[in-house]
Design a protein around this motif. Structure first.
Motif, PDB file in Angstrom:
ATOM      1  N   VAL A   6      14.266-114.847   7.055  1.00 30.83           N
ATOM      2  CA  VAL A   6      14.502-115.078   8.476  1.00 30.83           C
ATOM      3  C   VAL A   6      13.159-114.993   9.184  1.00 30.83           C
ATOM      4  CG1 VAL A   6      15.659-114.286  10.571  1.00 30.83           C
ATOM      5  CG2 VAL A   6      16.805-114.055   8.348  1.00 30.83           C
ATOM      6  N   VAL A   7      12.757-116.085   9.832  1.00 30.73           N
ATOM      7  CA  VAL A   7      11.484-116.098  10.544  1.00 30.73           C
ATOM      8  C   VAL A   7      11.755-115.963  12.039  1.00 30.73           C
ATOM      9  CG1 VAL A   7       9.353-117.358  11.017  1.00 30.73           C
ATOM     10  CG2 VAL A   7      10.461-117.572   8.773  1.00 30.73           C
ATOM     11  N   GLY A   8      11.322-114.866  12.621  1.00 29.63           N
ATOM     12  CA  GLY A   8      11.532-114.651  14.048  1.00 29.63           C
ATOM     13  C   GLY A   8      11.882-113.207  14.340  1.00 29.63           C
ATOM     14  N   GLY A   9      11.373-112.696  15.473  1.00 29.88           N
ATOM     15  CA  GLY A   9      11.611-111.300  15.826  1.00 29.88           C
ATOM     16  C   GLY A   9      12.312-111.114  17.148  1.00 29.88           C
ATOM     17  N   GLY A  10      12.927-112.182  17.659  1.00 30.34           N
ATOM     18  CA  GLY A  10      13.654-112.081  18.917  1.00 30.34           C
ATOM     19  C   GLY A  10      15.128-111.811  18.697  1.00 30.34           C
ATOM     20  N   THR A  11      15.927-112.132  19.697  1.00 30.08           N
ATOM     21  CA  THR A  11      17.367-111.864  19.623  1.00 30.08           C
ATOM     22  C   THR A  11      18.021-112.567  18.447  1.00 30.08           C
ATOM     23  OG1 THR A  11      17.336-111.796  22.039  1.00 30.08           O
ATOM     24  CG2 THR A  11      19.485-111.822  20.973  1.00 30.08           C
ATOM     25  N   THR A  12      17.712-113.857  18.269  1.00 31.23           N
ATOM     26  CA  THR A  12      18.336-114.628  17.189  1.00 31.23           C
ATOM     27  C   THR A  12      17.948-114.092  15.818  1.00 31.23           C
ATOM     28  OG1 THR A  12      18.313-116.598  18.594  1.00 31.23           O
ATOM     29  CG2 THR A  12      18.678-116.931  16.251  1.00 31.23           C
ATOM     30  N   GLY A  13      16.668-113.794  15.645  1.00 24.80           N
ATOM     31  CA  GLY A  13      16.223-113.253  14.364  1.00 24.80           C
ATOM     32  C   GLY A  13      16.862-111.914  14.055  1.00 24.80           C
ATOM     33  N   ALA A  14      16.992-111.073  15.080  1.00 27.31           N
ATOM     34  CA  ALA A  14      17.593-109.748  14.894  1.00 27.31           C
ATOM     35  C   ALA A  14      19.071-109.866  14.537  1.00 27.31           C
ATOM     36  CB  ALA A  14      17.418-108.922  16.158  1.00 27.31           C
ATOM     37  N   ILE A  15      19.789-110.770  15.213  1.00 25.39           N
ATOM     38  CA  ILE A  15      21.214-110.974  14.913  1.00 25.39           C
ATOM     39  C   ILE A  15      21.381-111.506  13.499  1.00 25.39           C
ATOM     40  CG2 ILE A  15      23.264-112.351  15.485  1.00 25.39           C
ATOM     41  CD1 ILE A  15      22.334-112.255  18.401  1.00 25.39           C
ATOM     42  N   ALA A  16      20.534-112.480  13.120  1.00 19.41           N
ATOM     43  CA  ALA A  16      20.623-113.059  11.772  1.00 19.41           C
ATOM     44  C   ALA A  16      20.414-111.991  10.710  1.00 19.41           C
ATOM     45  CB  ALA A  16      19.600-114.178  11.625  1.00 19.41           C
ATOM     46  N   VAL A  34      10.350-112.155   8.664  1.00 19.33           N
ATOM     47  CA  VAL A  34       8.961-112.373   9.055  1.00 19.33           C
ATOM     48  C   VAL A  34       8.910-112.396  10.573  1.00 19.33           C
ATOM     49  CG1 VAL A  34       6.988-113.946   9.003  1.00 19.33           C
ATOM     50  CG2 VAL A  34       8.461-113.718   6.975  1.00 19.33           C
ATOM     51  N   ARG A  35       8.141-111.503  11.172  1.00 20.22           N
ATOM     52  CA  ARG A  35       7.996-111.514  12.622  1.00 20.22           C
ATOM     53  C   ARG A  35       6.583-111.104  13.010  1.00 20.22           C
ATOM     54  NH1 ARG A  35      11.758-106.986  11.797  1.00 20.22           N
ATOM     55  NH2 ARG A  35      10.930-105.015  12.589  1.00 20.22           N
ATOM     56  N   SER A  36       6.124-111.668  14.096  1.00 17.41           N
ATOM     57  CA  SER A  36       4.745-111.463  14.501  1.00 17.41           C
ATOM     58  C   SER A  36       4.615-110.333  15.510  1.00 17.41           C
ATOM     59  CB  SER A  36       4.168-112.746  15.104  1.00 17.41           C
ATOM     60  OG  SER A  36       2.889-112.503  15.638  1.00 17.41           O
ATOM     61  N   PRO A  37       3.736-109.378  15.239  1.00 17.84           N
ATOM     62  CA  PRO A  37       3.501-108.303  16.216  1.00 17.84           C
ATOM     63  C   PRO A  37       2.723-108.808  17.431  1.00 17.84           C
ATOM     64  CG  PRO A  37       1.998-108.094  14.371  1.00 17.84           C
ATOM     65  CD  PRO A  37       2.942-109.208  14.020  1.00 17.84           C
ATOM     66  N   LYS A  38       2.162-110.023  17.322  1.00 20.95           N
ATOM     67  CA  LYS A  38       1.363-110.586  18.405  1.00 20.95           C
ATOM     68  C   LYS A  38       2.193-111.418  19.388  1.00 20.95           C
ATOM     69  CE  LYS A  38      -2.814-110.849  15.555  1.00 20.95           C
ATOM     70  NZ  LYS A  38      -3.872-111.745  15.006  1.00 20.95           N
ATOM     71  N   ILE A  39       3.408-111.766  18.992  1.00 19.85           N
ATOM     72  CA  ILE A  39       4.264-112.568  19.869  1.00 19.85           C
ATOM     73  C   ILE A  39       5.274-111.641  20.528  1.00 19.85           C
ATOM     74  CG2 ILE A  39       5.914-114.455  20.011  1.00 19.85           C
ATOM     75  CD1 ILE A  39       4.615-115.652  17.526  1.00 19.85           C
ATOM     76  N   PRO A  40       5.173-111.433  21.835  1.00 25.81           N
ATOM     77  CA  PRO A  40       6.079-110.499  22.514  1.00 25.81           C
ATOM     78  C   PRO A  40       7.505-111.026  22.577  1.00 25.81           C
ATOM     79  CG  PRO A  40       4.763-111.681  24.112  1.00 25.81           C
ATOM     80  CD  PRO A  40       4.225-112.065  22.770  1.00 25.81           C
ATOM     81  N   ILE A  41       8.465-110.094  22.563  1.00 23.32           N
ATOM     82  CA  ILE A  41       9.869-110.456  22.740  1.00 23.32           C
ATOM     83  C   ILE A  41      10.114-110.680  24.225  1.00 23.32           C
ATOM     84  CG2 ILE A  41      12.256-109.673  22.476  1.00 23.32           C
ATOM     85  CD1 ILE A  41      11.264-107.882  20.191  1.00 23.32           C
ATOM     86  N   LYS A 161      12.344-106.547   2.563  1.00 19.22           N
ATOM     87  CA  LYS A 161      10.950-106.635   2.983  1.00 19.22           C
ATOM     88  C   LYS A 161      10.868-107.100   4.429  1.00 19.22           C
ATOM     89  CE  LYS A 161       6.503-108.247   1.171  1.00 19.22           C
ATOM     90  NZ  LYS A 161       5.845-109.094   0.134  1.00 19.22           N
ATOM     91  N   VAL A 162       9.977-106.476   5.192  1.00 22.65           N
ATOM     92  CA  VAL A 162       9.668-106.909   6.553  1.00 22.65           C
ATOM     93  C   VAL A 162       8.184-107.239   6.579  1.00 22.65           C
ATOM     94  CG1 VAL A 162       9.535-106.284   8.990  1.00 22.65           C
ATOM     95  CG2 VAL A 162      11.477-105.490   7.599  1.00 22.65           C
ATOM     96  N   ILE A 163       7.868-108.482   6.900  1.00 23.21           N
ATOM     97  CA  ILE A 163       6.471-108.925   6.931  1.00 23.21           C
ATOM     98  C   ILE A 163       6.055-109.126   8.381  1.00 23.21           C
ATOM     99  CG2 ILE A 163       4.823-110.685   6.195  1.00 23.21           C
ATOM    100  CD1 ILE A 163       6.746-111.372   3.903  1.00 23.21           C
ATOM    101  N   LEU A 164       5.089-108.336   8.822  1.00 24.32           N
ATOM    102  CA  LEU A 164       4.568-108.475  10.173  1.00 24.32           C
ATOM    103  C   LEU A 164       3.358-109.389  10.132  1.00 24.32           C
ATOM    104  CD1 LEU A 164       4.808-104.751  11.375  1.00 24.32           C
ATOM    105  CD2 LEU A 164       6.464-106.600  11.713  1.00 24.32           C
ATOM    106  N   GLY A 165       3.554-110.617  10.543  1.00 20.11           N
ATOM    107  CA  GLY A 165       2.462-111.584  10.474  1.00 20.11           C
ATOM    108  C   GLY A 165       2.858-112.906  11.084  1.00 20.11           C
ATOM    109  N   ASN A 166       1.976-113.876  10.970  1.00 13.72           N
ATOM    110  CA  ASN A 166       2.202-115.198  11.543  1.00 13.72           C
ATOM    111  C   ASN A 166       2.289-116.252  10.446  1.00 13.72           C
ATOM    112  OD1 ASN A 166       1.753-114.737  14.632  1.00 13.72           O
ATOM    113  ND2 ASN A 166       0.073-113.669  13.643  1.00 13.72           N
ATOM    114  N   VAL A 167       3.178-117.208  10.624  1.00 14.16           N
ATOM    115  CA  VAL A 167       3.312-118.310   9.675  1.00 14.16           C
ATOM    116  C   VAL A 167       2.149-119.270   9.873  1.00 14.16           C
ATOM    117  CG1 VAL A 167       4.731-120.250   8.922  1.00 14.16           C
ATOM    118  CG2 VAL A 167       5.828-118.107   9.616  1.00 14.16           C
TER     119      VAL A 167
END
Length: 217
Positions: A6-16, A34-41, A161-167
């Motif tokens: 699952v790529v994304g750290g917003g609402t949709t990614g969290a629900i998925a 996979v979610r980016s610590p640099k992209i704010p929710i 696994k949780v990957i904090l990074g950018n695609v």
């Protein structure tokens, strides 16, 4: 073992992630987020449909979710100025979920369909008399940031696994997404879920052609 990313750290990614980790069909899969610590929710209020509460219920966390986030019950909607006539809508009463499907289909086709608004305006609200809970067929107004944080707090320990990074790269061969590269790390999977919002980080690589939606919003 089936792997899903699952790529994304917003609402949709969290629900998925929450649904994958709680479903008996997928909870034993290898689940990676996979979610980016640099992209704010996006910290906004969102109005959901009853299917959102169904997902929260399937995760078995509805009571805690409502109590610990800024979620607020929503029993209906008034679509004023959306068309030539005002549409009063209510959600399904006591679990008649087919009413919700009919209601949403009616909106899609631009039709005004009979709803349970007379119950709503009469001060009545959905109530599940099976487990004596008001949570069942209602929907919610939610705080997007709090919702994402709460759901990830629940699902992160269950994920492999949780990957904090950018695609950085999306590799597609003959119409199939083979793998993605996240800050130099190759991430392979059987399934990829693009939950990156309007950026469509994975989807846009397929050069999709979008068609006009019939939804009034």
């Amino acid at each position: 073992m089936t792997t899903v990313v699952v790529v994304g750290g917003g609402t949709t990614g969290a629900i998925a992630c929450g649904m994958l980790c709680s479903s008996p069909v997928t909870k034993n899969w290898t689940i990676i987020n996979v979610r980016s610590p640099k992209i704010p929710i996006i910290g906004v209020g969102e109005s959901t449909t009853p299917f959102f509460m169904s997902a929260i219920q399937d995760m078995g966390i509805e009571k805690e979710f409502v109590e610990k986030t800024n979620a607020w019950p929503k029993y209906g909607a008034v679509f004023k100025g959306w068309g030539t006539e005002t549409l009063n809508g209510g959600w399904a009463i006591n679990g008649h979920r087919n009413d919700v499907l009919t209601y949403l289909e009616g909106l899609t086709e631009g039709q005004i369909v009979p709803r349970s608004s007379e119950y709503i305006h009469g001060g009545m609200y959905p109530y599940n008399d099976v487990d004596e809970s008001f949570y069942a067929p209602i929907t919610l107004h939610i705080d997007a940031k709090e919702t994402s944080e709460f759901l990830f707090e629940k699902s992160d320990p269950q994920m492999d696994k949780v990957i904090l990074g950018n695609v950085n790269q999306v590799v597609i061969t003959e119409g199939t997404l083979n793998y993605i590269v996240v800050d130099g790390e190759v991430v392979e999977a059987d399934y990829f879920i693009d939950a990156t919002g309007f950026k469509r980080v994975l989807i846009n690589e397929f050069k999709p052609k979008f068609i006009e939606s019939k939804l009034p919003c």
